[in-house]
Scaffold this active site. Structure first.
Site: not given
Ligand code: AMP
Ligand code: MG
Length: 508
Positions: A111, A114, A134, A146-147, A197, A204, A273
């Site tokens: 999900g 962030r 993002k 931390d979002g 973005r 996905r 994803d």
């Molecule tokens: P990604 O590697 O960008 O495809 O992210 C994989 C998952 O990790 C997704 O669900 C993102 O929303 C979550 N995610 C990545 N970085 C953060 C963050 N700093 N805070 C919260 N969720 C994150």
């Molecule tokens: Mg991703």
């Protein structure tokens, strides 16, 4: 001075899906938003601004058509507050989207942790684009995160996604980067930022996996109908729309990976994803471009097994498509065996189809259209030579256009010169004029890519030293990747000593 407002025309069709597909959530306001990059040509393409709007001459002076131009500080403040999430545009209904995914082969719930979708901007020609922030703060999917996002990694996504766009490769795009004025804590303390973005959608393979694993078949069906109507409405006219949908998604993905293989792009984290159903390159975390040719090239620090190596990408895409097939099986046919049979019949065509198209693509890289099976050895021998000599993938194809090389050039190597002789005589036999060959080479081989050391140089200057000049210059150069003038600048050369030690990190 008159203020030009953004022309929002937001719709929120995604929120018509059952509620489990998303959570309503507003961006968390940031302390001190500052506009770092603003992609005016893209804003124009989205009908957010009108470059030709001449009802006020002062307006047209404020905005020129050059990317990242100067804008008034008032305008900049306004954009910063919108694209940081501090001010919600009219018509937006912010949500975090639910999805799951296979990460490095393991299924997990994910999900938007962030990212927050503001809505869909609909342009005057009825095109629809997701507008997503993002790094916009915590959501119900943030888990331990931390979002937030770092300025460095959001600038990186901006730079590489825009480079991909100008390379004519389907991709999500970047509309703005806003520094938040807040710190984010990673290995070290970094400046925070929000990236806007723009995507055909953020649906996905992982969205379908989420529906398959956690929702009812009816809810899966709603997602499928929504996606077909949004991206592939032609499929509705076929006898089995779901099968046509699957086939089309496969073809789009196949074509996308071919582009990556053409320019030496390594996505780095091809989890399900991160595979867009619309066929766009999405999620620029640990991606990088290959310099010296080696199919085993991996830059991502977390990809220790080389699962997502350059040469593995075609097979991984097929693996991801198998996950997709699995998630839509109940929709392909009410009888499970029949459904499997249908999915298999499509999936089984992937390898041959890829192979066929791959050789065609590589043929074009050496200036030969409709490369025959017999001529594949030309490509194969060139690949072997590049690998053996650690030759630069981009510059080797450029070297086909040159007649003379500087002293000590790798391209004076006798094996390369012999290859070239054989290639030229084959061109003669095939009766392809040199003029035509050049045309094909110039259309298929970029002269400039975002070289890793240049990317780092520009990003460090921008994120650490607050100096955007190298980044803006680089962005400008990357807007014309097929140009042939002035192609021996520092942007065109790989880093001396190669990039064996270059490592990329997941975009956090
Ligand atoms: P990604 O590697 O960008 O495809 O992210 C994989 C998952 O990790 C997704 O669900 C993102 O929303 C979550 N995610 C990545 N970085 C953060 C963050 N700093 N805070 C919260 N969720 C994150
Ligand atoms: Mg991703």
């Amino acid at each position: 001075m008159p203020q030009q407002k953004l022309d929002w025309n937001l719709q929120n069709t995604y929120t018509s899906l059952p509620e489990k597909f998303f959570r309503k959530i507003e961006p968390t306001p940031v302390a001190d938003p500052r506009l770092v990059l603003w992609n005016r040509p893209l804003a124009n393409g989205l009908d957010l601004v009108d470059l030709n709007n001449s009802h006020s001459s002062s307006n047209s002076q404020q905005f020129d058509t050059v990317i990242h131009q100067k804008i008034s500080s008032e305008q900049s403040q306004e954009l910063a507050s919108i694209f940081s999430g501090n001010k919600i545009p009219e018509g937006a209904r912010p949500i975090a989207q639910s999805y799951a995914g296979h990460q490095f082969g393991h299924f997990t719930m994910l999900g938007d942790g962030r990212a927050i979708l503001l809505g869909e901007q609909v342009t005057s020609n009825e095109s629809r684009f997701d507008i997503q922030l993002k790094g916009a703060g915590l959501t119900p999917f943030s888990r331990g995160g931390d979002g937030r996002a770092t300025l460095y990694s959001m600038l990186r996504e901006y730079l590489i996604s825009e480079a991909m766009f100008y390379l004519n490769i389907p991709t999500t795009r970047s509309l703005a980067v806003v520094a938040t004025g807040e710190k984010v804590y990673r290995e070290e303390i970094q400046e925070g930022a929000v990236l806007t973005r723009v995507a055909a959608s953020h649906i996905r393979v992982g969205t379908f996996e989420f529906a398959y694993h956690f929702l009812t078949p009816e809810e899966s069906k709603e997602l499928a109908s929504y996606t077909i109507n949004r991206h592939y409405p032609e499929a509705n006219h076929s006898s089995n729309p779901m099968l046509t949908f699957f086939q089309t998604v496969m073809e789009r993905q196949l074509d996308l990976i071919l582009h990556w293989m053409r320019v030496g792009f390594i996505h780095g984290v091809m989890n399900t994803d991160n595979m867009s159903i619309a066929g766009e390159t999405i999620d620029y975390g640990p991606c990088a471009f290959m310099n010296s040719y080696d199919p085993k090239t991996v830059f991502s620090s977390i990809d220790r097994q080389g699962r997502y190596a350059f040469g593995s990408q075609p097979a991984i895409a097929q693996w991801n498509l198998a996950c997709f097939a699995n998630a839509i099986l109940p929709l392909l046919h009410t009888n499970n065996d029949e459904a499997i049979e249908l999915a298999r019949s499509v999936l089984d065509s992937y390898a041959d189809s890829f192979d066929q198209k791959y050789w065609q693509m590589m043929g074009l890289k050496i200036g030969i259209p409709n490369l025959s099976e017999k001529d594949r050895s030309l490509v194969e021998n060139l690949r072997l030579w590049m690998e053996k000599n650690q030759a630069d993938y981009t510059n080797t194809f450029l070297a086909l256009e040159s007649k003379d090389y500087p002293e000590n050039s790798l391209y004076l190597d006798i094996e390369f010169l012999n290859w070239k002789k054989e290639w030229k005589s084959r061109l003669n036999e095939l009766n392809i004029s040199w003029e035509d060959v050049l045309k094909i080479l110039k259309a298929n081989n970029p002269s400039v890519i975002p070289r890793n050391h240049k990317v780092e140089e520009a990003l460090i200057a921008a994120s650490r030293d607050n100096d955007l000049t190298p980044l803006k210059r680089f962005l400008e150069i990357l807007q014309k990747p097929y140009e042939r003038e002035n192609i021996s600048t520092s942007y065109h050369l790989p880093q001396e000593g190669g990039d064996q030690n270059y490592k990329t990190f997941c975009g956090t």
